[in-house]
Design an enzyme around this catalytic site. Structure first.
Site, short mmCIF file in Angstrom:
data_model
loop_
_atom_site.label_atom_id
_atom_site.label_comp_id
_atom_site.label_asym_id
_atom_site.label_seq_id
_atom_site.Cartn_x
_atom_site.Cartn_y
_atom_site.Cartn_z
N ASP A 1 -3.30 6.60 -3.11
CA ASP A 1 -2.05 6.04 -2.59
C ASP A 1 -1.53 5.02 -3.62
OD1 ASP A 1 -3.92 4.04 -2.15
OD2 ASP A 1 -3.14 3.48 -0.19
N SER B 1 0.82 -1.21 0.00
CA SER B 1 0.00 0.00 0.00
C SER B 1 0.86 1.26 0.00
CB SER B 1 -0.97 -0.03 1.18
OG SER B 1 -1.91 1.00 1.08
#
Length: 609
Positions: A319, A162
């Site tokens: 992100d 992530s």
């Protein structure tokens, strides 16, 4: 003491020697050979002291050699355990199969990369006769849960870290319901990993999968079907076609660029301007200190510059694995406002409910409508639900809880319109039971385009939402602490504040009116003093309610060395003295930091902008 040390050192050497018998990656085995040659016990401890813990978020660690890092061998071992666990749980695993996706992370010094890890995981399943839907290219994380549900598979794996620093990688796991796993699956998988450490005969030969009839590529199908499904959330196509509003999008060197462009096309919106320096995947993340839009304006510097140049009013930032979304808007003053996760949650909740209401004339249907948010997120959805007549539920922190609860409700015939958490995660579309930054980006763009036809900005609409449902002022931050003992001591101190087993009665001048401790299961507001939400002894989480209407939660992070806090002051509709509310909340937060965190005494490092 020396004897115990040398026994420990010998165990570490044995673990490293065993590793070398199994590891066929030349880069990581060379690192371990050198460690053994140097005989440095401290270094060996770093690599072989303890195995990465497989939790409900799967694995998350730095790439490198040894059992404490993400590498080819630990991926093989993890997948062997996961495969055996799935075989035990699904008699039809060999018929249904699993999906595997990956992001663009790579680590030159250890030869690890998300793509390499995904191929080794695929090889493990295929060697056992399990069909694998392996994406042939990088994808956003939400595509994995989408594929699990869409193809009715037994499980999904996404190889991604992530928004973590560049040296990290992760292994995220979804169950057959399309939601992230929850306990007891993590314990069952963890045990199965321990029992399956020796690589199976074909474990390293990943070229075998290329000619296997069990290998499928879902890339083209999902790229078509996902964008078809999110169009069910498109309600103003005509406005989208004609809007003059301009958007900037950044994928922060991650996977999001192509998919957000396709989402805009699916909604008939002109494509957003992409930040050129950040639009292509780059595992080095060269233009940002942290590739995390949650960290605020620092990540958005290049986006602001492009927006000024092209006359764009709104910035959408994903992100690196495109499951989160940050939004910024240019204000009348020329300043940029970056919305907090709670503010965007309020806007999206208002918007999605408004769209639902306009498309559902049957007023009885509202009794089956639900929205969810996590317990550390703003209670704005609760205020909207109370006034409008739909249901609101809060869950524990993390989308694993919201995804699983949403699925339960949907299976009972309920409509779950929206779920969010303050860490800029939004589930706007029932086809994905996890946070999804791609659908959230395009739905935000449609909302902004619609508001522009009413001469309203996102900021103005946010104020209108608070005027109608009551102001909800929030403030969240964290302290960094690398010493688990200090963290344990800090929370023990709160549980034994005025003598044994007593919680604080006040925090500075603020009187505490209620306490819920989800580590121990205590809740002062319940008749039996037992918390309703599930408790977990392995993580720290205490919520304080104050007499002035304030709420503050302190908790540890599952993936980072942080102690986080979340605070909120809710006012009933009609109380419009926002500055006074902000001042009151600032004072409460200052008291919380001073009396409960005690950063100087505990040597805690503050979040820096």
């Amino acid at each position: 003491m020396a004897a115990r040390g040398s026994a420990g050192d010998a165990a570490l050497r044995r673990a490293a020697e065993q590793w070398l018998l199994w590891d066929k990656n030349p880069k990581t085995s060379a690192i371990v050979k050198q460690l053994l040659a140097e005989g440095n016990a401290g270094e060996l401890q770093k690599y072989f002291g303890s195995r990465m813990e497989f939790g409900t978020a799967g694995l998350r660690a730095a790439m490198g050699a040894g059992i404490s890092h993400m590498n080819d061998l630990t991926i093989i071992q993890t997948t062997q355990g996961f495969c055996r666990y799935l075989e035990k749980n699904f008699s039809d695993l060999k018929k249904r199969g699993v999906v595997i996706g990956f992001d663009a992370r790579a680590h030159l010094s250890s030869g690890g990369s998300s793509k390499r890890f995904a191929r080794l995981a695929a090889n493990t399943f295929i060697s056992q006769g399990v069909p694998v839907y392996l994406f042939s290219d990088i994808i956003p994380t939400p595509f994995v849960p989408y594929t699990v549900t869409h193809l009715n598979l037994c499980a999904g794996i996404m190889v991604t870290a992530s928004h973590n620093p560049k040296q990290d990688n992760g292994y995220k796991v979804y169950w057959e319901n399309g939601a992230q796993i929850i306990s007891p699956h993590d314990k069952g998988i963890s045990q199965a990993i321990e029992e399956n450490q020796e690589p199976w005969p074909q474990a390293w030969d990943d070229k075998l999968i290329d000619s296997s009839l069990l290998l499928h590529d879902p890339y083209a199908m999902v790229n078509k079907e996902y964008f078809k499904d999110i169009q069910k959330q498109c309600f103003h196509r005509n406005i989208n076609k004609e809007t003059n509003l301009k958007f900037v999008h950044t994928s922060v060197h991650g996977v999001g660029h192509k998919f957000v462009q396709l989402a805009f096309k699916a909604f008939d919106l002109s494509p957003p301007f992409a930040v050129p320096e950040q639009k292509d995947p780059d595992p080095e993340f060269p233009t940002v200190k942290y590739p995390n839009p949650e960290e605020g304006k620092g990540v958005l510097t290049l986006s602001f510059a492009l927006a000024e140049k092209d006359g764009a009013k709104i910035i959408l930032a994903n992100d690196p694995d495109a499951d989160r979304l940050a939004v910024a808007e240019k204000q009348e003053s020329g300043e940029w406002k970056v919305f907090s996760g709670n503010e965007l949650g309020a806007l999206l909740g208002w918007w999605i409910f408004t769209c639902w209401k306009n498309n559902n004339r049957d007023t009885r249907a509202i009794k089956d409508v639900y929205m969810l948010s996590s317990t550390v997120s703003s209670k704005i959805l609760r205020a909207i639900a109370l006034k409008e007549g739909f249901h609101f539920e809060e869950t524990l922190t993390g989308f694993k809880w919201m995804g699983n609860r949403a699925k339960q409700l949907m299976d009972q015939g309920k409509a779950v319109l929206f779920a969010f958490e303050e860490a800029i995660g939004y589930m706007c579309c029932p086809a994905v039971l996890d946070k999804d930054g791609v659908s959230a980006a395009v739905i935000t763009a449609e909302m902004a385009s619609f508001l522009a036809t009413r001469n309203l900005s996102l900021s103005q609409q946010l104020k209108a939402v608070y005027d109608e449902y009551g102001f909800h002022i929030t403030k969240a931050s964290y302290f960094i602490c690398h010493d688990p003992k200090v963290i344990q001591q800090l929370f023990d101190n709160l549980r034994n504040f005025d003598g044994k087993n007593t919680y604080p009665k006040s925090c500075g001048r603020f009187k505490v009116s209620g306490i819920r401790d989800l580590t121990t299961g205590y809740d002062s507001s319940q008749p039996d003093q037992k918390a309703i939400l599930p408790t977990s002894k392995s993580s720290q989480m205490i919520t304080f309610t104050f007499a002035n209407g304030g709420v503050a939660t302190m908790r540890t992070s599952g993936t980072e060395p942080k102690i986080k806090y979340y605070s909120e002051l809710c006012a009933p509709p009609g109380n419009s003295d926002v500055e006074q509310l902000k001042k009151e909340l600032d004072e409460l937060v200052n008291a919380l930091e001073k009396h409960f965190f005690q950063p100087e005494k505990n040597n805690l490092q503050r979040k820096t902008e």
